[in-house]
Write a protein that holds these residues in place. Structure first.
Motif, PDB file in Angstrom:
ATOM      1  N   THR A   1     -44.701  45.447  -3.681  1.00 14.18           N
ATOM      2  CA  THR A   1     -44.289  45.554  -2.269  1.00 14.18           C
ATOM      3  C   THR A   1     -43.158  44.583  -1.925  1.00 14.18           C
ATOM      4  O   THR A   1     -42.765  44.492  -0.763  1.00 14.18           O
ATOM      5  N   TRP A   2     -42.626  43.850  -2.879  1.00 17.36           N
ATOM      6  CA  TRP A   2     -41.602  42.843  -2.567  1.00 17.36           C
ATOM      7  C   TRP A   2     -40.240  43.454  -2.240  1.00 17.36           C
ATOM      8  O   TRP A   2     -39.519  42.955  -1.394  1.00 17.36           O
TER       9      TRP A   2
ATOM     10  N   CYS B   1     -40.940  41.885   1.018  1.00 11.70           N
ATOM     11  CA  CYS B   1     -41.469  40.542   1.281  1.00 11.70           C
ATOM     12  C   CYS B   1     -40.450  39.519   0.797  1.00 11.70           C
ATOM     13  O   CYS B   1     -40.064  39.536  -0.375  1.00 11.70           O
TER      14      CYS B   1
ATOM     15  N   GLY C   1     -47.626  35.890   5.257  1.00  6.47           N
ATOM     16  CA  GLY C   1     -47.422  34.719   4.408  1.00  6.47           C
ATOM     17  C   GLY C   1     -46.747  33.574   5.141  1.00  6.47           C
ATOM     18  O   GLY C   1     -46.581  32.483   4.585  1.00  6.47           O
TER      19      GLY C   1
ATOM     20  N   GLY D   1     -49.133  43.616   3.134  1.00 13.03           N
ATOM     21  CA  GLY D   1     -47.839  43.973   2.535  1.00 13.03           C
ATOM     22  C   GLY D   1     -47.787  43.570   1.089  1.00 13.03           C
ATOM     23  O   GLY D   1     -48.815  43.474   0.428  1.00 13.03           O
ATOM     24  N   GLY D   2     -46.522  43.254   0.896  1.00 21.44           N
ATOM     25  CA  GLY D   2     -45.328  43.054   1.736  1.00 21.44           C
ATOM     26  C   GLY D   2     -45.593  42.025   2.863  1.00 21.44           C
ATOM     27  O   GLY D   2     -46.684  41.521   3.005  1.00 21.44           O
ATOM     28  N   GLU D   3     -44.520  41.737   3.578  1.00 24.73           N
ATOM     29  CA  GLU D   3     -44.644  40.795   4.682  1.00 24.73           C
ATOM     30  C   GLU D   3     -44.383  41.542   5.985  1.00 24.73           C
ATOM     31  O   GLU D   3     -43.231  41.868   6.299  1.00 24.73           O
TER      32      GLU D   3
ATOM     33  N   TYR E   1     -49.933  32.846  -0.260  1.00 23.31           N
ATOM     34  CA  TYR E   1     -50.907  32.733  -1.347  1.00 23.31           C
ATOM     35  C   TYR E   1     -50.488  31.589  -2.259  1.00 23.31           C
ATOM     36  O   TYR E   1     -49.327  31.505  -2.676  1.00 23.31           O
TER      37      TYR E   1
ATOM     38  N   CYS F   1     -48.734  36.502  -6.628  1.00 20.28           N
ATOM     39  CA  CYS F   1     -49.015  37.593  -5.677  1.00 20.28           C
ATOM     40  C   CYS F   1     -49.473  38.837  -6.442  1.00 20.28           C
ATOM     41  O   CYS F   1     -48.855  39.211  -7.435  1.00 20.28           O
TER      42      CYS F   1
ATOM     43  N   ILE G   1     -41.079  36.250   0.918  1.00 21.84           N
ATOM     44  CA  ILE G   1     -41.782  34.991   0.628  1.00 21.84           C
ATOM     45  C   ILE G   1     -42.022  34.831  -0.874  1.00 21.84           C
ATOM     46  O   ILE G   1     -41.794  33.771  -1.436  1.00 21.84           O
ATOM     47  N   ARG G   2     -42.495  35.878  -1.501  1.00 18.92           N
ATOM     48  CA  ARG G   2     -42.578  35.947  -2.966  1.00 18.92           C
ATOM     49  C   ARG G   2     -43.405  34.814  -3.577  1.00 18.92           C
ATOM     50  O   ARG G   2     -42.904  33.981  -4.330  1.00 18.92           O
ATOM     51  N   CYS G   3     -44.670  34.807  -3.266  1.00 18.69           N
ATOM     52  CA  CYS G   3     -45.592  33.790  -3.772  1.00 18.69           C
ATOM     53  C   CYS G   3     -45.832  33.994  -5.269  1.00 18.69           C
ATOM     54  O   CYS G   3     -46.046  35.136  -5.719  1.00 18.69           O
TER      55      CYS G   3
HETATM   56  S1  SF4 Z   1     -48.995  37.216  -1.148  1.00 17.98           S
HETATM   57 FE1  SF4 Z   1     -48.133  38.252   0.650  1.00 17.98          FE
HETATM   58  S2  SF4 Z   1     -46.573  36.805   1.390  1.00 17.98           S
HETATM   59 FE2  SF4 Z   1     -47.036  36.188  -0.696  1.00 17.98          FE
HETATM   60  S3  SF4 Z   1     -45.530  37.287  -1.964  1.00 17.98           S
HETATM   61 FE3  SF4 Z   1     -47.356  38.579  -1.871  1.00 17.98          FE
HETATM   62  S4  SF4 Z   1     -46.962  40.001  -0.214  1.00 17.98           S
HETATM   63 FE4  SF4 Z   1     -45.535  38.276   0.051  1.00 17.98          FE
END
Ligand code: SF4
Length: 214
Positions: A40-41, A28, A102, A71-73, A127, A35, A30-32
């Motif tokens: 899963t990043w 992923c 995301g 995910g992950g994305e 998120y 999260c 995006i790395r909110c």
């Molecule tokens: S919430 Fe979804 S989009 Fe945001 S960091 Fe986690 S896996 Fe990635």
């Protein structure tokens, strides 16, 4: 075209209506902050072919109501995502497909595949840790639910509502090596509290929640 997957489970009952196959992509960008799936990043080379995934899913596809991909994305592996979905829909066209992303719809709308019926419902946007958390199937209230097909509308339109007490559930799943996984959308702080309670009682517990940055 190979996929990097984190895990798959069946049945999952907390990420959409009915008994669902849950597929978590690995990687992923995006790395909110906050999260709950930080594990899963990390990106790695895809190592499984979509055909092999569907072969593994086949017994579950026969009895599932739908498939949820998270995910992950998933859209960080968009080509592989669509290849997998083509095979899932070819195997069982009645399985409704929910995909979490995301990214916002404005960005995802560039994918022509969103108009081909492969994805029945999308939940978009990152998120946001400090946003309210009152909506069904969403970790933060900024996230948007989009029904893209008639099947998506039939199954998911009723999910466009506030959380009820009955929604506040998590699935507990066991791997062969004794690892216990939780699936679903926990309330803020739930995972930290659960890990602390387990440790107090002598268990080994890790949480995969991303730390607060400031
Ligand atoms: S919430 Fe979804 S989009 Fe945001 S960091 Fe986690 S896996 Fe990635």
């Amino acid at each position: 075209m190979r996929l990097a997957l984190s895990r798959i489970h069946f049945p999952v009952t907390t990420l959409g209506p009915g008994r669902r196959i849950g597929i978590w992509f690995q990687g992923c960008s995006i790395r909110c902050e906050g999260c709950i799936s930080r594990d899963t990043w990390r990106f790695r080379e895809g190592d499984v072919m979509p055909d092999d995934v569907v072969q593994r899913l086949a017994p579950w596809l026969d009895e599932c109501d739908g498939v949820t991909i998270s995910g992950g994305e998933p859209f960080d592996q968009a080509a592989a995502l669509f290849e997998l979905l083509k095979r899932i829909k070819a195997h069982k066209s009645t399985a409704n497909v929910l995909v979490y992303s995301g990214y916002g719809l404005a960005r995802l709308d560039a994918y022509q595949e969103l108009r081909t019926g492969l994805i029945d419902t999308l939940i978009t946007d990152p998120y946001v840790r400090d946003a309210d958390q009152t909506k069904n199937l969403r970790g933060s209230d900024n996230q948007q639910l989009h029904c893209l097909t008639e099947l998506g509308e039939a199954v998911f339109a009723r999910c466009e509502r506030h959380l009820s007490d009955a929604d506040k559930n998590l699935d507990v799943m066991f791997d062969d090596d004794g690892t216990v996984w939780l699936a679903g959308i926990p309330r803020k702080g739930d995972m930290t509290l659960l890990a602390a309670l387990l440790r107090e009682n002598g268990h080994v517990a890790h949480i995969t929640e991303a730390p607060r940055l400031v």
